[in-house]
Design a protein around this motif. Sequence first.
Motif: not given
Length: 218
Positions: A79-80, A85-88, A104-107, A163-166
């Motif tokens: 999801n991230f 990719a959409e944000a980029l 932007l994340a440590g997932l 926060s870069i998630l749906d």
Amino acid sequence: MNPMPPHAAPEFDDAFRTRLHDLFGWRRDIRHFRTDALPDGTIERLIGIACLAPSVGLSQPWRFVIVDDPARRQAVLDNFTTCNAEALGACSDERASRYASLKLAGLREAPCHLAVFCERATEVGHGLGRRTMPEMADYSVVAAISTLWLAARAEGIGVGWVSILDPAVVALSLGVPRDWRLIGYLCIGYPRAEDDRPELERVGWERRQPPGDHIVRR
């Protein structure tokens, strides 16, 4: 029903206030984690502290989901990746290369994933304070997240808010009730390095503005 007798209030001296200020200053949004597991019971204990946060009408609308299942974690990571990719793609040419360089994340690395939801429809609190501002339930959950974040930082544990998630996809991936609203997806673990400056400031994405820039008098 007689009210509960108050406890004696603790005294907080100047030394404590100085250390508290240090805690605020060293609370950072962490993206670079060590993979070491946290001691057993740590997350549950931090959630217990989070539940001391204020909530509108004492509604306690927070719902904490500890995400251990690898398949569910992978779904969140996918999801991230899609949303990132959409944000980029939405960035201007000037910003795109810099955005692409950001972590932007440590997932992948964080040993603990914690999704925090709000149940606005909870009957706890009998709706007090929510009739004209139902979003106060969401804000209560934010306060709980902030409380957990500071408690973790005091133990040398880092937290990153992704926060870069749906949010609808996250809720579906975790199988939570449909009326739960995602407020925060947190990565939690020991940071690889410590710094009292925001990472986005260190890499030149943005600078922290002085407090006076955010004050308006009427």
